[in-house]
Design an enzyme around this catalytic site. Structure first.
Site, PDB file in Angstrom:
ATOM      1  N   GLY A   1     -14.658   7.892   4.360  1.00  0.00           N
ATOM      2  CA  GLY A   1     -13.762   8.729   3.558  1.00  0.00           C
ATOM      3  C   GLY A   1     -12.328   8.239   3.538  1.00  0.00           C
ATOM      4  O   GLY A   1     -11.417   8.994   3.196  1.00  0.00           O
TER       5      GLY A   1
ATOM      6  N   HIS B   1      -4.556   5.191   9.698  1.00  0.00           N
ATOM      7  CA  HIS B   1      -3.819   6.435   9.894  1.00  0.00           C
ATOM      8  C   HIS B   1      -4.671   7.439  10.647  1.00  0.00           C
ATOM      9  O   HIS B   1      -5.897   7.379  10.628  1.00  0.00           O
ATOM     10  CB  HIS B   1      -3.344   7.021   8.561  1.00  0.00           C
ATOM     11  CG  HIS B   1      -4.431   7.200   7.544  1.00  0.00           C
ATOM     12  ND1 HIS B   1      -4.924   6.167   6.799  1.00  0.00           N
ATOM     13  CD2 HIS B   1      -5.121   8.305   7.154  1.00  0.00           C
ATOM     14  CE1 HIS B   1      -5.864   6.624   5.975  1.00  0.00           C
ATOM     15  NE2 HIS B   1      -6.008   7.925   6.187  1.00  0.00           N
TER      16      HIS B   1
ATOM     17  N   CYS C   1       2.766   1.942   3.196  1.00  0.00           N
ATOM     18  CA  CYS C   1       3.870   0.990   3.386  1.00  0.00           C
ATOM     19  C   CYS C   1       5.057   1.387   2.512  1.00  0.00           C
ATOM     20  O   CYS C   1       6.212   1.245   2.921  1.00  0.00           O
ATOM     21  CB  CYS C   1       3.413  -0.438   3.092  1.00  0.00           C
ATOM     22  SG  CYS C   1       2.470  -1.192   4.437  1.00  0.00           S
TER      23      CYS C   1
ATOM     24  N   CYS D   1       0.834  -1.193   0.000  1.00  0.00           N
ATOM     25  CA  CYS D   1       0.000   0.000   0.000  1.00  0.00           C
ATOM     26  C   CYS D   1       0.877   1.254   0.000  1.00  0.00           C
ATOM     27  O   CYS D   1       2.076   1.205   0.287  1.00  0.00           O
ATOM     28  CB  CYS D   1      -0.981  -0.019   1.176  1.00  0.00           C
ATOM     29  SG  CYS D   1      -0.368   0.685   2.697  1.00  0.00           S
TER      30      CYS D   1
ATOM     31  N   HIS E   1       1.449  -2.855   8.819  1.00  0.00           N
ATOM     32  CA  HIS E   1       0.294  -2.638   7.932  1.00  0.00           C
ATOM     33  C   HIS E   1      -0.969  -3.187   8.591  1.00  0.00           C
ATOM     34  O   HIS E   1      -1.075  -4.383   8.872  1.00  0.00           O
ATOM     35  CB  HIS E   1       0.487  -3.311   6.577  1.00  0.00           C
ATOM     36  CG  HIS E   1      -0.725  -3.123   5.708  1.00  0.00           C
ATOM     37  ND1 HIS E   1      -0.896  -2.015   4.902  1.00  0.00           N
ATOM     38  CD2 HIS E   1      -1.843  -3.865   5.567  1.00  0.00           C
ATOM     39  CE1 HIS E   1      -2.077  -2.098   4.301  1.00  0.00           C
ATOM     40  NE2 HIS E   1      -2.671  -3.214   4.682  1.00  0.00           N
TER      41      HIS E   1
END
Ligand code: AMP
Ligand code: ZN
Length: 114
Positions: free
Chosen positions: A93, A100, A7, A4, A46
């Site tokens: 969203g 995060h 990452c 991702c 992750h």
């Protein structure tokens, strides 16, 4: 191996403006800031979304809030105030599938849920 976006930032494959880093957490400036201070805080492990957290992640999530206290002081927004936001999945969203926390400050933020 997870590939991702965040990452790749952790691995240094995509550049970022780092604000803080330790063995568990990375903080970097958001590329599209929505406030004068807009920092993204991520676990180095992750984890795709808040839905994927397990009891084993309690330590790192708690640590993230300790890091947020540290960086907001260093960035000069601790006393004026700031907002921590974490979006989950499509309706929340979330656009990057790696847990995060947005740290936003440096101006008086509107009360908004959208
Ligand atoms: P979210 O929409 O909650 O998933 O937040 C993802 C955030 O990542 C957005 O605020 C983006 O501006 C930010 N972002 C995307 N790509 C990058 C990047 N390469 N460096 C820094 N921030 C990024
Ligand atoms: Zn990831």
């Amino acid at each position: 191996m997870e590939e991702c976006l965040f990452c790749k930032i952790i691995k240094g494959e995509i550049p970022s403006t780092k604000v803080y880093e330790d063995d568990k957490v990375l903080c970097f400036k958001d590329i599209n800031p929505e406030a004068p201070v807009h920092v993204i805080v991520i676990p180095k492990k992750h984890i795709s979304s808040l839905n994927d957290l397990t009891v084993n992640d309690e330590e790192v999530i708690g640590h993230i809030y300790t890091v947020i206290r540290k960086i907001t002081k260093e960035l000069g927004i601790a006393d004026s105030g700031y907002r921590v936001v974490s979006n989950c999945n499509e309706d929340g969203g979330q656009t990057v599938p790696h847990v995060h926390f947005h740290v936003l400050g440096g101006k008086k933020l509107r009360i908004s849920v959208v």
